[in-house]
Design a protein around this motif. Structure first.
Motif, PDB file in Angstrom:
ATOM      1  N   PHE B  18       0.853  -1.185   0.000  1.00 19.85           N
ATOM      2  CA  PHE B  18       0.000   0.000   0.000  1.00 19.85           C
ATOM      3  C   PHE B  18       0.885   1.229   0.000  1.00 19.85           C
ATOM      4  CE2 PHE B  18      -2.581  -3.260   2.179  1.00 19.85           C
ATOM      5  CZ  PHE B  18      -3.677  -3.243   1.335  1.00 19.85           C
ATOM      6  N   LEU B  20       1.766   4.489   1.427  1.00 19.03           N
ATOM      7  CA  LEU B  20       1.508   5.336   2.587  1.00 19.03           C
ATOM      8  C   LEU B  20       2.248   6.653   2.376  1.00 19.03           C
ATOM      9  CD1 LEU B  20       1.872   2.719   5.468  1.00 19.03           C
ATOM     10  CD2 LEU B  20      -0.163   3.376   4.176  1.00 19.03           C
ATOM     11  N   TYR B  25       4.269   0.358   1.681  1.00 23.97           N
ATOM     12  CA  TYR B  25       4.307  -0.534   2.823  1.00 23.97           C
ATOM     13  C   TYR B  25       3.838  -1.909   2.368  1.00 23.97           C
ATOM     14  CZ  TYR B  25       3.162  -2.715   7.248  1.00 23.97           C
ATOM     15  OH  TYR B  25       3.101  -3.587   8.298  1.00 23.97           O
ATOM     16  N   ALA B  27       2.226  -5.124   2.884  1.00 20.07           N
ATOM     17  CA  ALA B  27       1.346  -5.759   3.861  1.00 20.07           C
ATOM     18  C   ALA B  27       1.391  -7.274   3.734  1.00 20.07           C
ATOM     19  CB  ALA B  27      -0.085  -5.266   3.683  1.00 20.07           C
ATOM     20  N   SER B  47      -1.835  -8.247  15.414  1.00 24.77           N
ATOM     21  CA  SER B  47      -2.508  -7.173  14.702  1.00 24.77           C
ATOM     22  C   SER B  47      -1.535  -6.510  13.731  1.00 24.77           C
ATOM     23  CB  SER B  47      -3.034  -6.160  15.711  1.00 24.77           C
ATOM     24  OG  SER B  47      -3.815  -5.221  15.051  1.00 24.77           O
ATOM     25  N   GLY B  48      -1.987  -6.300  12.501  1.00 26.88           N
ATOM     26  CA  GLY B  48      -1.132  -5.657  11.515  1.00 26.88           C
ATOM     27  C   GLY B  48      -0.226  -6.626  10.772  1.00 26.88           C
ATOM     28  N   ALA B  49      -0.349  -7.921  11.078  1.00 26.93           N
ATOM     29  CA  ALA B  49       0.515  -8.916  10.430  1.00 26.93           C
ATOM     30  C   ALA B  49       0.182  -9.092   8.953  1.00 26.93           C
ATOM     31  CB  ALA B  49       0.398 -10.253  11.157  1.00 26.93           C
ATOM     32  N   GLY B  50      -1.042  -8.673   8.561  1.00 27.53           N
ATOM     33  CA  GLY B  50      -1.432  -8.796   7.156  1.00 27.53           C
ATOM     34  C   GLY B  50      -2.466  -9.887   6.921  1.00 27.53           C
ATOM     35  N   LYS B  51      -3.095 -10.375   7.985  1.00 28.78           N
ATOM     36  CA  LYS B  51      -4.052 -11.480   7.870  1.00 28.78           C
ATOM     37  C   LYS B  51      -5.251 -11.102   7.001  1.00 28.78           C
ATOM     38  CE  LYS B  51      -4.816 -11.571  12.326  1.00 28.78           C
ATOM     39  NZ  LYS B  51      -3.997 -10.441  12.789  1.00 28.78           N
ATOM     40  N   SER B  52      -5.868  -9.955   7.301  1.00 22.36           N
ATOM     41  CA  SER B  52      -7.059  -9.560   6.537  1.00 22.36           C
ATOM     42  C   SER B  52      -6.693  -9.299   5.084  1.00 22.36           C
ATOM     43  CB  SER B  52      -7.685  -8.302   7.131  1.00 22.36           C
ATOM     44  OG  SER B  52      -8.098  -8.559   8.445  1.00 22.36           O
ATOM     45  N   THR B  53      -5.555  -8.672   4.878  1.00 18.82           N
ATOM     46  CA  THR B  53      -5.119  -8.401   3.513  1.00 18.82           C
ATOM     47  C   THR B  53      -4.935  -9.702   2.747  1.00 18.82           C
ATOM     48  OG1 THR B  53      -4.002  -6.431   4.338  1.00 18.82           O
ATOM     49  CG2 THR B  53      -3.423  -7.153   2.115  1.00 18.82           C
TER      50      THR B  53
HETATM   51  N1  LIG Z   1      -6.115  -0.180   2.209  1.00 15.83           N
HETATM   52  C1  LIG Z   1      -4.978  -0.024   2.933  1.00 15.83           C
HETATM   53  N2  LIG Z   1      -4.241   1.091   2.787  1.00 15.83           N
HETATM   54  C2  LIG Z   1      -3.113   1.259   3.498  1.00 15.83           C
HETATM   55  N3  LIG Z   1      -2.620   0.364   4.361  1.00 15.83           N
HETATM   56  C3  LIG Z   1      -3.304  -0.761   4.572  1.00 15.83           C
HETATM   57  C4  LIG Z   1      -4.528  -1.017   3.866  1.00 15.83           C
HETATM   58  N4  LIG Z   1      -4.988  -2.229   4.268  1.00 15.83           N
HETATM   59  C5  LIG Z   1      -4.113  -2.688   5.161  1.00 15.83           C
HETATM   60  N5  LIG Z   1      -3.103  -1.827   5.353  1.00 15.83           N
HETATM   61  C6  LIG Z   1      -1.951  -2.018   6.246  1.00 15.83           C
HETATM   62  O1  LIG Z   1      -1.420  -3.299   6.054  1.00 15.83           O
HETATM   63  C7  LIG Z   1      -1.082  -3.893   7.271  1.00 15.83           C
HETATM   64  C8  LIG Z   1      -1.779  -5.216   7.435  1.00 15.83           C
HETATM   65  O2  LIG Z   1      -3.191  -4.972   7.584  1.00 15.83           O
HETATM   66  P1  LIG Z   1      -4.216  -6.125   7.842  1.00 15.83           P
HETATM   67  O3  LIG Z   1      -5.535  -5.494   7.995  1.00 15.83           O
HETATM   68  O4  LIG Z   1      -4.080  -7.159   6.801  1.00 15.83           O
HETATM   69  O5  LIG Z   1      -3.735  -6.693   9.232  1.00 15.83           O
HETATM   70  P2  LIG Z   1      -4.388  -7.778  10.159  1.00 15.83           P
HETATM   71  O6  LIG Z   1      -3.365  -8.817  10.369  1.00 15.83           O
HETATM   72  O7  LIG Z   1      -5.700  -8.203   9.620  1.00 15.83           O
HETATM   73  O8  LIG Z   1      -4.585  -6.986  11.501  1.00 15.83           O
HETATM   74  P3  LIG Z   1      -5.785  -7.001  12.561  1.00 15.83           P
HETATM   75  O9  LIG Z   1      -5.591  -8.225  13.403  1.00 15.83           O
HETATM   76  O10 LIG Z   1      -5.585  -5.743  13.330  1.00 15.83           O
HETATM   77  O11 LIG Z   1      -7.064  -7.018  11.784  1.00 15.83           O
HETATM   78  C9  LIG Z   1      -1.424  -2.901   8.367  1.00 15.83           C
HETATM   79  O12 LIG Z   1      -0.249  -2.219   8.742  1.00 15.83           O
HETATM   80  C10 LIG Z   1      -2.378  -1.971   7.697  1.00 15.83           C
HETATM   81  O13 LIG Z   1      -2.269  -0.688   8.227  1.00 15.83           O
END
Ligand SMILES: Nc1ncnc2c1ncn2[C@@H]1O[C@H](COP(=O)(O)OP(=O)(O)OP(=O)(O)O)[C@@H](O)[C@H]1O
Ligand SMILES: [Mg+2]
Lengths: 220, 260
Positions: B18, B20, B25, B27, B47-53
């Motif tokens: 992404f 920033l 960055y 993800a 949190s922030g590991a990138g799981k949702s992405t």
């Molecule tokens: N659309 C976006 N634009 C900018 N940065 C993003 C975007 N989506 C995710 N990120 C960044 O990518 C990283 C991973 O995000 P992600 O949501 O995948 O984490 P996660 O493991 O699901 O965390 P959580 O447990 O908090 O949900 C984070 O640092 C987040 O800020």
């Protein structure tokens, strides 16, 4: 009081009719063109689905310019355009042209705001289901935003009524014009008060209807 | 990994960055992952590991910068708009905050994906009721989401995700907004979907008990990479409770050979 009212009864009814024509056509324009324009404003915004900086800039400037123009000057400025569209710049129909243009700009902004209140997650869900653009718009966005869209249209309608009161300058008529010509200029205070009362009742009715419909539509 | 089982989902060298303010960055960083048909695959990490992405890359809600995503034999990364939308209709997804349409009844919510897929009206109502029966909410068909509890809303979301009979269900923290009792209910529904309909499930969570109770295999994410992965077959998972150590130790009770 009743005497003076009776004396101008015909003109009064006619002016109410003119107000309805002007406001009705404005509402039509708001729905037909303001709603799609507002939807486009929403989609083109930064971070939205079809983010487009240039289009966003153009559309926003247009809407802002129209909304910031002193309305009477806009009416005058639009005279050539009005003539082009309806063949004349004078009369009720001609008056609907500048009114409709303001209506479109006005309502589109309120549409954009209502759509912005739809949670991002709802759009995510729509996308995950493979929704097309029309699918997202009609099955998700407008459904979730519907009470806001109705409240926006209500507020807009009331503004259109207010704008329509000055359309006497181009022979548009309407209740406002009636109040000025028969009440104010002929020193018939009662007639003026009467016309103003009609406007107040009209606005109250519209607001009441709009608020009620919006409340009934909101199931969230 | 695969071990001969049919792969329903595979990611190959997938990356997503992404932009920033202070530069790009990453993800998700060069992730490869294969999920067998019939698995319940957990993705866990801080949190922030990138799981949702990573999960959103699986149905291309995020388009990868590099790498390929293949679901049920279709290479999603090669598809254009319409073809991609058709494939997405066959992949269910549920979310932490349910993301139902609040102004639509429960049955309409479940009907929408069917409408989008062009299912004729007559078949729609039948399918809606089947799905609502499956999640135990047939009696709520005419209600609005606001009238339901969190657990019931998630059931509606599950019914909606099942409407088009997906082979794959993606879940992003589906129980994180629910209390422990309701969490167990929803996990029961997911297990039931997996066992009786054969739907493969990928579930992102930060709750170890979710992994311990339903997952057959686990990937651990850290800094956009999969840093460990293991399965229940290798010797079972621990019962729910508190344990210390790495994710692997806390889930399986065993330390493992370093992940390559
Ligand atoms: N659309 C976006 N634009 C900018 N940065 C993003 C975007 N989506 C995710 N990120 C960044 O990518 C990283 C991973 O995000 P992600 O949501 O995948 O984490 P996660 O493991 O699901 O965390 P959580 O447990 O908090 O949900 C984070 O640092 C987040 O800020
Ligand atoms: Mg997340």
């Amino acid at each position: 009081m009743f005497e003076s009212m009776l004396k101008y009864q015909d003109q009064m009814w006619q002016s109410i009719g003119e107000t309805f024509v002007m406001v009705g056509i404005s509402i039509g324009a708001a729905l037909l063109l303001g709603l799609p324009l507002g939807t486009l404003l929403y989609f083109c915004r930064k971070g939205q689905l079809y983010e487009n900086r240039n289009l966003s800039l153009v559309l926003n400037s247009m809407v802002n310019v129209i909304r910031s123009f002193p309305f009477l000057l806009l009416v005058v400025a639009l005279i050539p355009f009005t003539r082009l569209v309806v063949g004349t710049a004078i009369g009720t129909l001609a008056a609907t042209v500048p009114l409709s243009i303001v209506a479109i700009a006005y309502y589109s902004r309120l549409v954009e705001q209502s759509l912005l209140e739809v949670p991002r997650g709802t759009i995510e869900a729509a996308l995950s289901m493979g929704a097309s653009k029309p699918g997202i718009i009609f099955k998700f966005l407008y459904v979730e935003a519907r009470s806001g869209l109705v409240l926006g249209l209500t507020a807009s309608t009331i503004s259109f009524i207010s704008f329509s009161t000055v359309m006497g300058v181009v022979g548009g008529g309407g209740v406002g014009d009636f109040a000025i010509r028969y009440g104010y200029q002929r020193f018939e205070t009662e007639v003026m008060v009467y016309a103003i009362l009609v406007m107040i009742v009209l606005v109250q009715l519209i607001q009441f209807t709009g608020s009620t419909v919006a409340r009934l539509l909101d199931k969230r | 990994m695969g071990r001969g089982g049919l792969r329903i989902l595979s990611l190959s060298q997938v990356s997503k960055s992404f932009m920033l303010k202070d530069g790009p960055y990453t993800a998700v960083d060069q992730v490869s992952l294969a999920v067998k048909a019939g698995a319940i695959h957990g993705i866990i990490g801080a949190s922030g590991a990138g799981k949702s992405t990573l999960l959103r890359l699986m149905n291309l809600l995020e388009r990868p910068d590099t790498g390929t995503v293949t679901v049920d034999g279709k290479r999603l990364t090669e598809l254009r708009d319409k073809a991609l939308r058709e494939q997405r209709q066959r992949i269910g997804m549920i979310f932490q905050h349910f993301n139902l349409v609040g102004n639509a009844t429960v049955s309409r919510n479940v009907a929408i994906p069917l409408e989008l897929a062009g299912v004729p009206r007559a078949g729609r109502m039948k399918r809606v009721m089947e799905c609502l029966h499956f999640v135990g909410l047939a009696d709520k068909a005419g209600q609005y989401p606001a009238q339901l509890s969190g657990g019931q809303r998630q059931r509606v979301a599950i019914a909606r995700a099942l409407a088009n009979s997906p082979k794959l269900l993606l879940c992003d923290e589906p129980t994180s907004a629910l209390d422990p009792g309701t969490t167990a209910d929803i996990l029961g529904v997911l297990r039931h979907i997996n066992a009786s309909l054969g739907v493969t499930i990928v579930i992102v969570t930060h709750e170890l008990d979710v992994v311990r109770s339903i997952c057959s295999e686990v990937s651990v994410m850290e800094g956009g990479r999969i840093v460990d992965s293991f399965s229940r077959e290798e010797g079972g998972f621990l019962p729910p409770g508190t344990h210390s150590g790495s994710f692997r130790e806390r889930i399986t009770g065993r330390t493992g050979e370093p992940y390559v």
